[in-house]
Design an enzyme around this catalytic site. Structure first.
Site, PDB file in Angstrom:
ATOM      1  N   ASN A 134      67.081   3.250 -18.614  1.00 16.97           N
ATOM      2  CA  ASN A 134      66.673   2.924 -17.404  1.00 16.97           C
ATOM      3  C   ASN A 134      67.134   3.636 -16.146  1.00 16.97           C
ATOM      4  O   ASN A 134      66.201   3.849 -15.460  1.00 16.97           O
ATOM      5  CB  ASN A 134      67.015   1.319 -17.148  1.00 16.97           C
ATOM      6  CG  ASN A 134      66.642   0.360 -18.579  1.00 16.97           C
ATOM      7  OD1 ASN A 134      65.871   0.700 -19.089  1.00 16.97           O
ATOM      8  ND2 ASN A 134      67.089  -0.913 -18.260  1.00 16.97           N
ATOM      9  N   HIS A 179      27.531   8.495  14.314  1.00 10.76           N
ATOM     10  CA  HIS A 179      26.672   7.978  13.505  1.00 10.76           C
ATOM     11  C   HIS A 179      25.791   8.763  12.666  1.00 10.76           C
ATOM     12  O   HIS A 179      24.534   8.420  12.449  1.00 10.76           O
ATOM     13  CB  HIS A 179      25.850   6.840  14.416  1.00 10.76           C
ATOM     14  CG  HIS A 179      26.524   6.215  15.249  1.00 10.76           C
ATOM     15  ND1 HIS A 179      27.285   4.870  15.047  1.00 10.76           N
ATOM     16  CD2 HIS A 179      27.248   6.263  16.492  1.00 10.76           C
ATOM     17  CE1 HIS A 179      27.852   4.404  15.993  1.00 10.76           C
ATOM     18  NE2 HIS A 179      27.665   5.136  17.034  1.00 10.76           N
ATOM     19  N   SER A 181      20.706  23.449 -12.398  1.00 18.40           N
ATOM     20  CA  SER A 181      20.236  22.507 -13.071  1.00 18.40           C
ATOM     21  C   SER A 181      19.730  22.872 -14.232  1.00 18.40           C
ATOM     22  O   SER A 181      19.433  23.991 -14.465  1.00 18.40           O
ATOM     23  CB  SER A 181      18.972  21.886 -12.061  1.00 18.40           C
ATOM     24  OG  SER A 181      18.147  21.079 -12.819  1.00 18.40           O
ATOM     25  N   LYS A 239      17.406  24.889  -8.227  1.00 17.76           N
ATOM     26  CA  LYS A 239      18.826  24.180  -7.830  1.00 17.76           C
ATOM     27  C   LYS A 239      20.012  24.813  -7.981  1.00 17.76           C
ATOM     28  O   LYS A 239      20.339  25.799  -8.749  1.00 17.76           O
ATOM     29  CB  LYS A 239      18.910  22.979  -8.858  1.00 17.76           C
ATOM     30  CG  LYS A 239      18.002  22.004  -8.522  1.00 17.76           C
ATOM     31  CD  LYS A 239      17.813  21.404  -6.971  1.00 17.76           C
ATOM     32  CE  LYS A 239      18.928  20.498  -6.767  1.00 17.76           C
ATOM     33  NZ  LYS A 239      18.696  19.101  -7.576  1.00 17.76           N
ATOM     34  N   ASN A 297      23.626  23.385  -7.104  1.00  9.71           N
ATOM     35  CA  ASN A 297      24.507  22.106  -6.580  1.00  9.71           C
ATOM     36  C   ASN A 297      25.653  22.293  -6.161  1.00  9.71           C
ATOM     37  O   ASN A 297      26.642  23.094  -6.664  1.00  9.71           O
ATOM     38  CB  ASN A 297      24.131  21.291  -7.863  1.00  9.71           C
ATOM     39  CG  ASN A 297      22.754  20.860  -8.108  1.00  9.71           C
ATOM     40  OD1 ASN A 297      21.752  20.840  -7.210  1.00  9.71           O
ATOM     41  ND2 ASN A 297      22.401  20.617  -9.502  1.00  9.71           N
ATOM     42  N   GLU A 357      31.110  17.513  -4.736  1.00 13.96           N
ATOM     43  CA  GLU A 357      30.927  16.122  -5.374  1.00 13.96           C
ATOM     44  C   GLU A 357      32.106  15.795  -5.930  1.00 13.96           C
ATOM     45  O   GLU A 357      32.376  14.398  -6.155  1.00 13.96           O
ATOM     46  CB  GLU A 357      29.611  16.230  -6.074  1.00 13.96           C
ATOM     47  CG  GLU A 357      28.366  16.399  -5.016  1.00 13.96           C
ATOM     48  CD  GLU A 357      27.048  16.688  -6.057  1.00 13.96           C
ATOM     49  OE1 GLU A 357      26.112  16.064  -6.228  1.00 13.96           O
ATOM     50  OE2 GLU A 357      26.969  18.091  -6.805  1.00 13.96           O
ATOM     51  N   GLN A 412      57.072   1.213 -17.863  1.00 10.28           N
ATOM     52  CA  GLN A 412      56.527   2.698 -18.447  1.00 10.28           C
ATOM     53  C   GLN A 412      55.077   2.881 -18.076  1.00 10.28           C
ATOM     54  O   GLN A 412      54.509   3.863 -18.219  1.00 10.28           O
ATOM     55  CB  GLN A 412      56.513   2.213 -19.842  1.00 10.28           C
ATOM     56  CG  GLN A 412      56.232   3.281 -20.953  1.00 10.28           C
ATOM     57  CD  GLN A 412      56.726   3.051 -22.317  1.00 10.28           C
ATOM     58  OE1 GLN A 412      57.906   3.359 -22.616  1.00 10.28           O
ATOM     59  NE2 GLN A 412      55.820   2.816 -23.203  1.00 10.28           N
ATOM     60  N   LYS A 460      53.867   6.059 -15.346  1.00  8.86           N
ATOM     61  CA  LYS A 460      53.583   7.474 -15.752  1.00  8.86           C
ATOM     62  C   LYS A 460      52.384   8.029 -15.647  1.00  8.86           C
ATOM     63  O   LYS A 460      52.102   9.195 -15.023  1.00  8.86           O
ATOM     64  CB  LYS A 460      54.399   7.927 -17.021  1.00  8.86           C
ATOM     65  CG  LYS A 460      55.825   7.915 -16.669  1.00  8.86           C
ATOM     66  CD  LYS A 460      56.582   7.847 -17.785  1.00  8.86           C
ATOM     67  CE  LYS A 460      57.923   7.119 -17.873  1.00  8.86           C
ATOM     68  NZ  LYS A 460      57.780   5.761 -17.567  1.00  8.86           N
TER      69      LYS A 460
HETATM   70  N1  ARG Z   1      59.833   4.906 -21.925  1.00 11.95           N
HETATM   71  C1  ARG Z   1      60.688   3.850 -21.095  1.00 11.95           C
HETATM   72  C2  ARG Z   1      59.871   3.944 -19.783  1.00 11.95           C
HETATM   73  O1  ARG Z   1      59.133   4.977 -19.656  1.00 11.95           O
HETATM   74  C3  ARG Z   1      62.085   4.323 -20.883  1.00 11.95           C
HETATM   75  C4  ARG Z   1      62.995   3.306 -20.325  1.00 11.95           C
HETATM   76  C5  ARG Z   1      63.204   2.419 -21.358  1.00 11.95           C
HETATM   77  N2  ARG Z   1      64.136   1.534 -21.296  1.00 11.95           N
HETATM   78  C6  ARG Z   1      64.015   0.074 -21.994  1.00 11.95           C
HETATM   79  N3  ARG Z   1      64.835  -0.612 -21.618  1.00 11.95           N
HETATM   80  N4  ARG Z   1      63.347   0.126 -23.118  1.00 11.95           N
HETATM   81  O2  ARG Z   1      60.122   3.204 -19.020  1.00 11.95           O
END
Ligand code: ARG
Length: 475
Positions: A125, A171, A292, A298, A300, A305, A337, A340
């Site tokens: 953690n 505008h 295109s 074209k 583009n 975009e 988790q 990420k």
């Molecule tokens: N893979 C977990 C995450 O990204 C790591 C921490 C996991 N901790 C746990 N108590 N299972 O959050």
């Protein structure tokens, strides 16, 4: 087995079993193992994970929590794991859940059971909280330097086209003439604020969470300040429960990135409009446009975009993380988790978009004649005519309606080609606004000058950083 060729191992393997060994009666259901695993994306944190472990290890040794000999063995093992990953010799395994266990297991394969001592006074953690901070700290700086590059390109383009006059819009209707350089330097201001925001957030993210362990800290005589100083953090987190639950720094990164994307998207939109036949204000470099499959004529503005389109992704990343955090009880929950993928997605998207904009911008060619022609629309002199009446003593509101009536009657503009009064030229109009932040040559050059000073000071600061770290300055 399906085409990807990915091996699915049975989940009774060493460390995974190591975690489960005491408490559980058997392996995970394969369906759950896949659902639970994060290695497919958190492997991006391998470097930070190892660097964090080395710092933790040094502290454990200094405090006598593990022996010098064990520490040496573990450190060599970690170095070995790092090169194996960097050289692509290490196969990450889904049955080992995440990057932390994968690395711990690879370490154990190399040095044996002593590897298990590394996790003393630590939990995944606080480990993952540290990894993310180390990772994002680098990305805050990366985006800042991307922003500096774009600001520098914008400033170059503004200066090189300082004489071009174009319509300014409100505008999306022609409003008053401005210098193109003034318009471009408006974007400089936006990216300059973004740069500052990333710096502010970096300051708040500069906090070392390790030592918080699972949530309540540890019974070992650790010294968190040492770990912080090994890793170049200015301070340690003040509350172990907060430290393992806090992703504010990540949410800030995503918000700051969303702002950058919003600014980029506005610029991209203007380039799409300006490069259309309707406007004809500029042409975009061929190398950043596509064709295109059916219409041979074209060209583009896909790069613009895509930047505009990808803005939505980054907003989504921000909302995704905020929603993940909403309502989470203290302290760590596995929901975290899910932080990420949005982070990685935003990092890639904002970095890629900034690179594309900065890469494309120097190749844009502006059509000065076309812009001046559009800026010569006589109705755009209306405000200046009203100002002229005001100088003769007419209250502004009255002047405003007088000129409005003239426009309506067609005596200014209206395509009749005869004007009852001499109109100021677009150049006279932009030059009449000489105050700070105005459109006159002097004012715009002042903006360019301030921008150059900022860019110079901060590109020096960037280059100085690695030198300072290495402890040596080049003569
Ligand atoms: N893979 C977990 C995450 O990204 C790591 C921490 C996991 N901790 C746990 N108590 N299972 O959050």
């Amino acid at each position: 087995m399906s085409g990807g060729g990915k091996k699915v191992r049975r989940n009774n393997s060493a460390t995974s079993a190591g975690i489960r060994k005491g408490r559980f009666s058997g392996g995970m259901d394969p369906l759950f193992a896949g659902f639970n695993a994060s290695i497919s994306f958190d492997k991006r944190l391998f470097f930070q994970d190892i660097v964090g472990s080395v710092a933790h290890l040094k502290m454990l040794r200094r405090r006598g929590i593990i022996s010098a000999e064990d520490a040496r063995t573990i450190e060599e093992g970690l170095a070995d794991v790092l090169s194996a990953i960097e050289e692509g010799r290490l196969d990450f395994r889904e049955d080992l859940e995440d990057v932390h266990i994968n690395i711990e297991e690879a370490l154990k394969e190399r040095i044996g059971e002593v590897a298990g001592k590394l996790h003393t006074a630590r939990s995944r953690n606080d480990q993952v909280a540290l990894d993310l901070r180390l990772y994002l700290r680098e990305k805050f700086r990366m985006v800042q330097s991307d922003l500096l590059r774009l600001m520098s390109v914008l400033t170059d383009k503004a200066e090189a086209n300082i004489d071009i006059i174009m319509p300014g819009y409100t505008h999306l209707q022609r409003a008053q003439p401005v210098r193109l350089a003034h318009h471009l330097m408006a974007y400089f201001q936006m990216f300059h604020r973004d740069w500052g925001r990333f710096g502010d957030a970096l300051g708040r993210a500069d906090e070392m969470p390790l030592g918080s362990a699972a949530l309540a800290g540890t019974t070992f005589p650790i010294k968190r300040e040492d770990v912080a100083s090994f890793l170049d953090f200015s301070r340690v987190s003040a509350n172990s429960m907060d430290a393992v639950s806090d992703r504010d720094f990540a949410a800030e990164f995503l918000f700051d990135s969303s702002m950058v994307m919003m600014h980029l998207s506005r610029l991209a939109e203007e380039l799409v409009l300006w490069s259309s036949s309707e406007f004809g204000f500029c042409s975009l470099p061929d190398a950043f446009c596509s064709g295109s499959s059916i219409m041979p004529q074209k060209k583009n503005p896909d790069a613009c975009e895509l930047i505009r389109g990808k803005t939505g992704r980054v907003y989504g990343d921000l909302i995704s993380l905020l929603t993940t955090l909403k309502g989470l009880p203290l302290a760590y929950n596995k929901d975290l988790q899910e932080d990420k993928e949005p982070i990685f997605d935003a990092v890639d998207t904002v970095h890629g978009s900034l690179e594309i904009m900065a890469g494309m911008f120097p190749g844009i060619e502006f059509n000065a004649d076309r812009m001046l022609e559009a800026a010569s629309d006589p109705s755009m002199a209306a405000t200046d005519l009203a100002d002229r009446l005001v100088r003769e003593g007419v209250p502004f509101r009255e002047a405003h309606s007088k000129v409005g009536a003239m426009i309506r009657a067609g005596s200014i503009g209206g395509g009749k080609g005869k004007h009852e009064i001499t109109l100021p030229s677009p150049e006279e109009m932009v030059e009449a606004r000489k105050h700070t932040g105005g459109t006159a040559l002097r004012s715009v050059l002042e903006q360019v000058k301030t921008a150059r000073t900022f860019l110079l000071e901060n590109s020096n600061a960037r280059e100085a950083r690695p030198q300072k770290r290495g402890g040596k300055k080049k003569g």
